[in-house]
Design a protein around this motif. Structure first.
Motif, PDB file in Angstrom:
ATOM      1  N   VAL A 127       0.869  -1.174   0.000  1.00 27.73           N
ATOM      2  CA  VAL A 127       0.000   0.000   0.000  1.00 27.73           C
ATOM      3  C   VAL A 127       0.907   1.225   0.000  1.00 27.73           C
ATOM      4  CG1 VAL A 127      -1.797   1.295   1.190  1.00 27.73           C
ATOM      5  CG2 VAL A 127      -1.833  -1.211   1.235  1.00 27.73           C
ATOM      6  N   ILE A 128       0.746   2.077  -1.008  1.00 27.28           N
ATOM      7  CA  ILE A 128       1.640   3.229  -1.168  1.00 27.28           C
ATOM      8  C   ILE A 128       0.848   4.510  -0.988  1.00 27.28           C
ATOM      9  CG2 ILE A 128       3.157   4.451  -2.778  1.00 27.28           C
ATOM     10  CD1 ILE A 128       3.612   1.740  -4.172  1.00 27.28           C
ATOM     11  N   ARG A 129       1.323   5.371  -0.096  1.00 26.19           N
ATOM     12  CA  ARG A 129       0.755   6.709   0.017  1.00 26.19           C
ATOM     13  C   ARG A 129       1.645   7.644  -0.779  1.00 26.19           C
ATOM     14  NH1 ARG A 129       1.278  11.074   4.885  1.00 26.19           N
ATOM     15  NH2 ARG A 129       0.221  12.758   3.778  1.00 26.19           N
ATOM     16  N   GLY A 130       1.063   8.260  -1.792  1.00 20.81           N
ATOM     17  CA  GLY A 130       1.856   9.163  -2.611  1.00 20.81           C
ATOM     18  C   GLY A 130       1.087   9.641  -3.816  1.00 20.81           C
ATOM     19  N   GLU A 131       1.722  10.492  -4.565  1.00 19.63           N
ATOM     20  CA  GLU A 131       1.108  11.071  -5.760  1.00 19.63           C
ATOM     21  C   GLU A 131       0.935   9.991  -6.827  1.00 19.63           C
ATOM     22  OE1 GLU A 131       0.670  12.969  -9.486  1.00 19.63           O
ATOM     23  OE2 GLU A 131       2.611  12.093  -8.931  1.00 19.63           O
ATOM     24  N   TYR A 132      -0.197  10.042  -7.517  1.00 16.29           N
ATOM     25  CA  TYR A 132      -0.561   8.953  -8.411  1.00 16.29           C
ATOM     26  C   TYR A 132       0.405   8.782  -9.581  1.00 16.29           C
ATOM     27  CZ  TYR A 132      -5.078   8.541  -6.051  1.00 16.29           C
ATOM     28  OH  TYR A 132      -6.057   8.328  -5.118  1.00 16.29           O
ATOM     29  N   ILE A 133       0.724   9.847 -10.288  1.00 21.24           N
ATOM     30  CA  ILE A 133       1.508   9.716 -11.514  1.00 21.24           C
ATOM     31  C   ILE A 133       2.908   9.184 -11.227  1.00 21.24           C
ATOM     32  CG2 ILE A 133       2.375  10.886 -13.567  1.00 21.24           C
ATOM     33  CD1 ILE A 133      -0.727  10.568 -13.289  1.00 21.24           C
ATOM     34  N   SER A 134       3.560   9.746 -10.238  1.00 22.05           N
ATOM     35  CA  SER A 134       4.890   9.235  -9.900  1.00 22.05           C
ATOM     36  C   SER A 134       4.801   7.797  -9.380  1.00 22.05           C
ATOM     37  CB  SER A 134       5.561  10.135  -8.853  1.00 22.05           C
ATOM     38  OG  SER A 134       4.804  10.164  -7.653  1.00 22.05           O
ATOM     39  N   GLY A 135       3.706   7.494  -8.678  1.00 27.89           N
ATOM     40  CA  GLY A 135       3.507   6.124  -8.200  1.00 27.89           C
ATOM     41  C   GLY A 135       3.399   5.142  -9.351  1.00 27.89           C
ATOM     42  N   ILE A 136       2.643   5.526 -10.391  1.00 30.47           N
ATOM     43  CA  ILE A 136       2.511   4.678 -11.576  1.00 30.47           C
ATOM     44  C   ILE A 136       3.866   4.498 -12.257  1.00 30.47           C
ATOM     45  CG2 ILE A 136       1.523   4.550 -13.899  1.00 30.47           C
ATOM     46  CD1 ILE A 136      -0.939   6.053 -12.733  1.00 30.47           C
ATOM     47  N   GLN A 137       4.590   5.587 -12.403  1.00 26.18           N
ATOM     48  CA  GLN A 137       5.881   5.535 -13.084  1.00 26.18           C
ATOM     49  C   GLN A 137       6.885   4.671 -12.330  1.00 26.18           C
ATOM     50  OE1 GLN A 137       6.692   9.728 -13.360  1.00 26.18           O
ATOM     51  NE2 GLN A 137       5.452   9.986 -15.221  1.00 26.18           N
ATOM     52  N   ASN A 138       6.881   4.750 -11.014  1.00 29.59           N
ATOM     53  CA  ASN A 138       7.791   3.924 -10.218  1.00 29.59           C
ATOM     54  C   ASN A 138       7.363   2.458 -10.215  1.00 29.59           C
ATOM     55  OD1 ASN A 138       9.407   6.123  -9.505  1.00 29.59           O
ATOM     56  ND2 ASN A 138       8.164   6.593  -7.696  1.00 29.59           N
ATOM     57  N   TYR A 139       6.073   2.218 -10.305  1.00 29.23           N
ATOM     58  CA  TYR A 139       5.544   0.862 -10.352  1.00 29.23           C
ATOM     59  C   TYR A 139       5.837   0.205 -11.702  1.00 29.23           C
ATOM     60  CZ  TYR A 139       1.948  -2.834 -10.207  1.00 29.23           C
ATOM     61  OH  TYR A 139       1.272  -4.032 -10.248  1.00 29.23           O
ATOM     62  N   TYR A 140       5.774   0.963 -12.732  1.00 25.82           N
ATOM     63  CA  TYR A 140       5.993   0.565 -14.121  1.00 25.82           C
ATOM     64  C   TYR A 140       5.110  -0.624 -14.513  1.00 25.82           C
ATOM     65  CZ  TYR A 140       8.298   0.411 -18.613  1.00 25.82           C
ATOM     66  OH  TYR A 140       8.549   0.478 -19.958  1.00 25.82           O
ATOM     67  N   PRO A 141       3.855  -0.366 -14.856  1.00 31.01           N
ATOM     68  CA  PRO A 141       2.953  -1.438 -15.292  1.00 31.01           C
ATOM     69  C   PRO A 141       3.490  -2.132 -16.548  1.00 31.01           C
ATOM     70  CG  PRO A 141       1.757   0.601 -14.860  1.00 31.01           C
ATOM     71  CD  PRO A 141       3.206   0.947 -14.862  1.00 31.01           C
ATOM     72  N   ASP A 142       3.276  -3.454 -16.633  1.00 27.28           N
ATOM     73  CA  ASP A 142       3.746  -4.198 -17.796  1.00 27.28           C
ATOM     74  C   ASP A 142       2.620  -5.062 -18.348  1.00 27.28           C
ATOM     75  OD1 ASP A 142       3.496  -6.330 -16.047  1.00 27.28           O
ATOM     76  OD2 ASP A 142       5.652  -6.577 -15.731  1.00 27.28           O
ATOM     77  N   LYS A 143       2.954  -5.945 -19.278  1.00 27.37           N
ATOM     78  CA  LYS A 143       1.944  -6.749 -19.975  1.00 27.37           C
ATOM     79  C   LYS A 143       1.286  -7.785 -19.069  1.00 27.37           C
ATOM     80  CE  LYS A 143       5.559  -9.756 -21.909  1.00 27.37           C
ATOM     81  NZ  LYS A 143       5.257 -10.946 -21.122  1.00 27.37           N
TER      82      LYS A 143
END
Length: 343
Positions: free
Chosen positions: A239-255
């Motif tokens: 569970v991550i508390r933080g800004e959404y866009i940077s959270g997505i970028q750090n998570y790096y969704p893949d296929k």
């Protein structure tokens, strides 16, 4: 993640450590409609306890009874394949009644090393597979994509070398036939599929609850401290508390990532969807009314997103079951995700 359920793997090891006899049942062939797919496992123990299912009904009843009979036998009992055909009326309800044919391998569990190795390899990035010979004595080994044996018995895999590189690409259980007498069940190891939930509100909690037993690695991101609390999402990966866009970028969704967008505002939903569409995800859905969806889609179009990219967005999210409560909505979302996974 390994195709064999972790609970089954750990139970196998526990049974061996405590000298409890058990038999692993594996579907190794299917034809026509069958209750479960190729590679499905069920562990049967001498106590009568089972973990997993090969589909229930007459098929499972017959296999369960045969496994208990194997366990009751004295000495070194060999593995066997049960060929269950349903092209005639079943006798005493012992054969499957769903119209298809299948073969089930029944293996008395003895070798601890192969199962410990399977558990150890589980979850890493290694291209490898569990390979089982579907002919006596039904030996097995774990090999990497180059054909090198990592665990198990010394097996000549030269005849499979040309197919080994496909393990990491297809990630599908398959049977590779060498000739009329020799074939192998190939069960690849692969990473756990990921579920990214953007937003930590009521629906998000229910989605996480229903997704957990479906074997997703779940991550939740929310920018609100009162919502982004691990205690509200028991047993999720993070569970991550933080800004959404940077959270997505750090998570790096893949296929292998499924994304549920359910933030607290239209603006953050739109920003999340715009960012997510930059990645090659398996699924992206957004919570919201038809009116909200239309407005966000129009915004995406104005900002230059192509129709081909926007069409990937599933919105309103979930199967149309007229869901109203958070739990009902979450069920509709997970049903849609399962439909994508199974396709």
């Amino acid at each position: 993640m390994f195709l064999l359920d972790e609970a089954i793997l750990r139970s196998i090891l526990n049974n061996l450590d405590n000298h409890i006899k058990s038999v692993l049942a594996t579907i190794v062939y299917t034809e026509g409609p069958t209750p479960r797919e190729l590679g499905t496992h069920m562990l049967i123990m001498g106590s009568g306890q089972t973990i997993g299912t090969i589909g229930g009904g007459a098929v499972e009843k017959y296999i369960y009874q045969r496994a208990l009979a194997i366990i009751a036998e004295e000495g070194q009992v060999q593995a066997e394949i049960q060929n269950l055909q349903n092209d005639q009326e079943p006798a005493q309800d012992e054969l499957p009644g769903c119209g298809g044919n299948l073969k089930v391998l029944l293996e008395p569990i003895r070798d601890r090393n192969i199962w410990q190795a399977a558990l150890d390899i589980q979850g890493n990035d290694q291209d490898a597979a569990l390979v089982t010979a579907l002919y006596a004595p039904y030996f097995k080994g774990i090999v990497n994509s180059e054909g090198r044996l990592l665990a198990g018995e010394t097996i000549n895999f030269e005849c499979l070398a040309e197919n080994l590189h496909q393990f990491g690409l297809t990630r599908q259980t398959q049977v590779h036939k060498i000739n009329d007498e020799q074939s192998f069940l190939i069960e690849p190891f692969y990473q756990r599929e990921r579920l990214l939930i953007l937003g930590a509100g009521h629906v998000a909690r229910e989605v996480a609850y229903y997704a957990k037993p479906l074997d997703f690695e779940i991550t939740v991101i929310d920018d609100r401290a009162e919502y982004a609390k691990p205690g509200l999402f028991p047993e999720v990966y993070k569970v991550i508390r933080g800004e959404y866009i940077s959270g997505i970028q750090n998570y790096y969704p893949d296929k292998d990532t499924y994304v549920v967008v359910a933030t607290w505002s239209h603006q953050t939903d739109a920003a999340c969807v715009k960012e997510i569409l930059n990645y090659e995800t398996k699924y992206v859905g957004m919570l919201g009314s038809t009116r909200k969806v239309r407005a966000i889609v129009q915004k995406l179009e104005v900002e230059g997103n192509t129709a081909q990219n926007i069409v990937r967005l599933r919105a309103p999210i979930g199967l149309n079951i007229r869901a109203q409560t958070p739990a009902e909505i979450a069920l509709s979302i997970m049903a849609e995700i399962i439909s994508v996974r199974r396709r």
